[in-house]
Scaffold this motif. Structure first.
Motif, mmCIF file in Angstrom:
data_model
loop_
_atom_site.group_PDB
_atom_site.id
_atom_site.type_symbol
_atom_site.label_atom_id
_atom_site.label_comp_id
_atom_site.label_asym_id
_atom_site.label_seq_id
_atom_site.Cartn_x
_atom_site.Cartn_y
_atom_site.Cartn_z
ATOM 1 N N MET A 60 -5.759 13.339 -13.855
ATOM 2 C CA MET A 60 -4.509 13.902 -13.363
ATOM 3 C C MET A 60 -3.362 13.582 -14.326
ATOM 4 O O MET A 60 -3.059 12.413 -14.572
ATOM 5 N N ASN A 61 -2.730 14.575 -14.863
ATOM 6 C CA ASN A 61 -1.560 14.312 -15.690
ATOM 7 C C ASN A 61 -0.305 14.480 -14.848
ATOM 8 O O ASN A 61 0.442 15.434 -14.962
ATOM 9 N N ALA A 62 -0.109 13.520 -13.936
ATOM 10 C CA ALA A 62 0.982 13.616 -12.976
ATOM 11 C C ALA A 62 2.158 12.791 -13.446
ATOM 12 O O ALA A 62 1.987 11.849 -14.196
ATOM 13 N N PRO A 63 3.369 13.170 -13.015
ATOM 14 C CA PRO A 63 4.520 12.319 -13.306
ATOM 15 C C PRO A 63 4.423 11.043 -12.480
ATOM 16 O O PRO A 63 4.671 11.044 -11.296
ATOM 17 N N ASN A 64 4.033 9.953 -13.140
ATOM 18 C CA ASN A 64 3.722 8.734 -12.392
ATOM 19 C C ASN A 64 4.952 7.854 -12.194
ATOM 20 O O ASN A 64 4.982 6.707 -12.604
ATOM 21 N N ASP A 65 5.980 8.400 -11.551
ATOM 22 C CA ASP A 65 7.167 7.580 -11.371
ATOM 23 C C ASP A 65 7.099 6.744 -10.097
ATOM 24 O O ASP A 65 7.928 5.879 -9.880
ATOM 25 N N LEU A 66 6.101 7.018 -9.243
ATOM 26 C CA LEU A 66 6.001 6.267 -8.004
ATOM 27 C C LEU A 66 5.159 5.008 -8.208
ATOM 28 O O LEU A 66 4.129 5.059 -8.870
ATOM 29 N N PRO A 67 5.578 3.894 -7.618
ATOM 30 C CA PRO A 67 4.714 2.722 -7.671
ATOM 31 C C PRO A 67 3.510 2.947 -6.757
ATOM 32 O O PRO A 67 3.590 3.759 -5.835
ATOM 33 N N PRO A 68 2.417 2.259 -6.999
ATOM 34 C CA PRO A 68 1.248 2.450 -6.131
ATOM 35 C C PRO A 68 1.491 1.873 -4.743
ATOM 36 O O PRO A 68 2.229 0.908 -4.578
ATOM 37 N N PHE A 69 0.863 2.507 -3.763
ATOM 38 C CA PHE A 69 0.905 2.043 -2.374
ATOM 39 C C PHE A 69 -0.339 1.191 -2.157
ATOM 40 O O PHE A 69 -1.454 1.676 -2.336
ATOM 41 N N THR A 70 -0.146 -0.066 -1.840
ATOM 42 C CA THR A 70 -1.297 -0.973 -1.786
ATOM 43 C C THR A 70 -1.339 -1.769 -0.495
ATOM 44 O O THR A 70 -0.319 -1.975 0.153
ATOM 45 N N GLY A 71 -2.530 -2.209 -0.146
ATOM 46 C CA GLY A 71 -2.712 -3.129 0.976
ATOM 47 C C GLY A 71 -3.603 -4.261 0.537
ATOM 48 O O GLY A 71 -4.563 -4.051 -0.208
ATOM 49 N N HIS A 72 -3.263 -5.486 0.961
ATOM 50 C CA HIS A 72 -4.067 -6.648 0.575
ATOM 51 C C HIS A 72 -4.461 -7.454 1.805
ATOM 52 O O HIS A 72 -3.606 -7.813 2.603
ATOM 53 N N GLY A 125 -2.526 -9.709 6.472
ATOM 54 C CA GLY A 125 -2.412 -8.939 5.245
ATOM 55 C C GLY A 125 -1.051 -8.306 5.049
ATOM 56 O O GLY A 125 -0.144 -8.452 5.856
ATOM 57 N N LYS A 126 -0.913 -7.609 3.916
ATOM 58 C CA LYS A 126 0.375 -7.037 3.523
ATOM 59 C C LYS A 126 0.225 -5.630 2.991
ATOM 60 O O LYS A 126 -0.738 -5.299 2.319
ATOM 61 N N LEU A 127 1.197 -4.796 3.316
ATOM 62 C CA LEU A 127 1.279 -3.443 2.758
ATOM 63 C C LEU A 127 2.486 -3.404 1.830
ATOM 64 O O LEU A 127 3.522 -3.958 2.160
ATOM 65 N N ALA A 128 2.344 -2.760 0.702
ATOM 66 C CA ALA A 128 3.479 -2.758 -0.221
ATOM 67 C C ALA A 128 3.513 -1.500 -1.068
ATOM 68 O O ALA A 128 2.490 -0.864 -1.336
ATOM 69 N N TRP A 129 4.742 -1.107 -1.446
ATOM 70 C CA TRP A 129 4.956 -0.085 -2.479
ATOM 71 C C TRP A 129 5.326 -0.852 -3.738
ATOM 72 O O TRP A 129 6.395 -1.461 -3.772
ATOM 73 N N GLY A 130 4.481 -0.826 -4.736
ATOM 74 C CA GLY A 130 4.763 -1.648 -5.896
ATOM 75 C C GLY A 130 4.813 -3.096 -5.459
ATOM 76 O O GLY A 130 3.835 -3.624 -4.943
ATOM 77 N N ALA A 131 5.978 -3.708 -5.581
ATOM 78 C CA ALA A 131 6.096 -5.108 -5.207
ATOM 79 C C ALA A 131 6.804 -5.283 -3.868
ATOM 80 O O ALA A 131 6.871 -6.382 -3.345
ATOM 81 N N VAL A 132 7.344 -4.179 -3.300
ATOM 82 C CA VAL A 132 8.178 -4.316 -2.102
ATOM 83 C C VAL A 132 7.341 -4.087 -0.849
ATOM 84 O O VAL A 132 6.654 -3.073 -0.727
ATOM 85 N N SER A 133 7.406 -5.022 0.077
ATOM 86 C CA SER A 133 6.678 -4.896 1.334
ATOM 87 C C SER A 133 7.239 -3.739 2.159
ATOM 88 O O SER A 133 8.446 -3.544 2.226
#
Lengths: 223, 221
Positions: A1-13, A64-72
């Motif tokens: 995917m050649n997408a504009p990657n300006d969004l931080p990843p959405f992650t769960g730990h 656990g934690k859900l976060a966008w990039g580094a922000v919960s």
């Protein structure tokens, strides 16, 4: 995917969920980056819906934690809600409002600009083949038409993260194709799609998460 | 603010299209009040004495009738989940829904009250104060009622449960609402009672939406 990657990843730990005294899942990790798709697989009751509700912020994770990039996400629930579209089991269609009225209301909650919202509603209706039904009240719709009206919310107001709980329920094969096209466009423009399904939905390069009773494994789909 | 108005407009539109709700509340109010002259006799003196109490007690019951509509249908069809996920504070959404509820139930009661007061031979000195207490008091009823309506979501027989939860909380409104009218009828100042009613409204405006939001989140867990 050649997408504009300006969004931080959405992650769960280390996500855990307890429903009715039973541990549904524990120690679950996931990550969705811009342009990616995540498919949740597992038998009935394995926690697919619970995980999606946790992701949407409707349910607090037991651990656990859900976060966008580094922000919960819990630190800023309103910003998280603005970035997210959640499609659950219910279609949220009011029987006495027309298709367009139903859709415009939800669009306006996400998109304060009236002109842009009503443009987007029109485009969304025609994309999902509902343009001829726009003035029909919700109570006259079939199950599949209700589902499509609900899915049309996805396009009626732009949000990067889509959380979909079995979105193909009640859809015919043609409309599943339409939905796949909508997913592809969304990912090409840098959006994220997370969905649970029992049917085959064509999502090229999607990651999968298998939710078994306790153990959870993540693997790369070689598609 | 736009979202607030959108929710108000949607709920008003739903109430108007479904129609029967506000009509039912007013009809209940009128019918119940009309029963009293039959029950306790038509003597003007007795009716005049009980008029304020009858009007307020009946208004409490009438406004409670429609409470289950406040969140129940949204809860059942999944709209509530999406409203909770609105990119704004849930309190704004709750306040908008309560305002729409008051406009469709509290306001019709307010309009009907003076007509019924004539029927009960209420002293005309009390009319203005009756309207004032209703104007300040019925929003309090809607605000407190919203907490109850949110708490009983998902419970069976929610309608009965909500009355058990809410009626005790309505008592202060009743006491000061009737107190103000009685004071006015006896030629005393109604101001202290009205000020206390207004204080209740001022306290409920932030607190009730806060409690209701918490109850709604709980219901969706």
């Amino acid at each position: 995917m050649n997408a504009p990657n300006d969004l931080p990843p959405f992650t769960g730990h280390g996500l855990g969920c307890i429903r009715g005294g039973r541990v549904v899942f524990a120690g679950l990790d996931f990550s969705v980056a811009a342009g990616e798709a995540l498919v949740l697989l597992g038998p009935n009751g394995s926690g697919k819906s619970s995980l999606l509700r946790v992701m949407a912020g409707l349910l607090k994770p037991a651990a656990g934690k859900l976060a966008w990039g580094a922000v919960s996400t819990q630190a800023e629930p309103e910003i998280h809600a603005a970035r997210t579209h959640y499609v659950g089991h219910h279609d949220a269609i009011k029987p006495v409002l027309s298709v367009a009225e139903n859709l415009r209301f939800w669009a306006r909650l996400h998109e304060p600009d009236a002109a842009r919202a009503s443009d987007a509603v029109d485009r969304s209706l025609s994309r999902f083949g509902l343009a001829h039904l726009r003035d029909i009240p919700g109570k006259m719709l079939s199950a599949g038409q209700k589902r499509r009206t609900n899915l049309a919310r996805l396009l009626a107001a732009p949000s990067p993260l889509w959380l979909l709980d079995e979105p193909t329920t009640a859809l015919d094969r043609h409309n599943i194709k339409v939905l796949e096209g909508v997913f592809a466009d969304h990912r090409a423009s840098g959006g994220m799609v997370v969905l649970s399904t029992h049917q085959d939905v064509d999502l090229p390069g999607a990651r999968t998460v298998h939710l078994d009773d306790f153990g959870i494994e993540t693997e790369e789909d070689p598609a | 603010m736009i979202r607030f108005l959108e929710v108000v407009r949607r709920d008003l539109r739903l109430a108007l299209r479904q129609g029967s709700d506000s009509l039912m509340v007013v009809t209940f109010f009128v019918l119940t009040v009309v029963l009293f002259p039959f029950g306790i006799g038509p003597e003007a003196g007795i009716l005049e004495r009980v008029a304020a109490g009858v009007l307020w007690v009946t208004a409490l019951l009438a406004s409670m009738l429609s409470l289950d509509r406040l969140f129940q249908t949204d809860y059942e069809d999944g709209s509530l989940e999406l409203l909770v996920l609105t990119p704004t504070s849930l309190m704004v959404v709750v306040l908008a829904k309560v305002l729409a509820h008051w406009l469709t139930t509290g306001l019709p009661l307010l309009v009907a009250a003076p007509i019924l007061a004539v029927l009960l031979h209420m002293n005309s000195d009390g009319f203005a104060v009756l309207m004032l207490t209703m104007l300040i008091g019925t929003p309090v009823l809607s605000l407190i009622g919203a907490i109850g309506a949110a708490l009983v979501l998902g419970a069976r027989r929610g309608g009965v449960l909500v009355s058990l939860l809410i009626l005790p909380l309505y008592v202060p409104v009743l006491i000061f609402g009737v107190g103000a009218i009685d004071a006015a009828v006896q030629g005393l100042s109604a101001e202290p009672h009205l000020l206390i009613l207004a204080a209740m409204l001022a306290a409920c405006l932030p607190l009730a939406p806060w409690a209701t939001s918490a109850a709604l989140r709980q219901a969706l867990e």
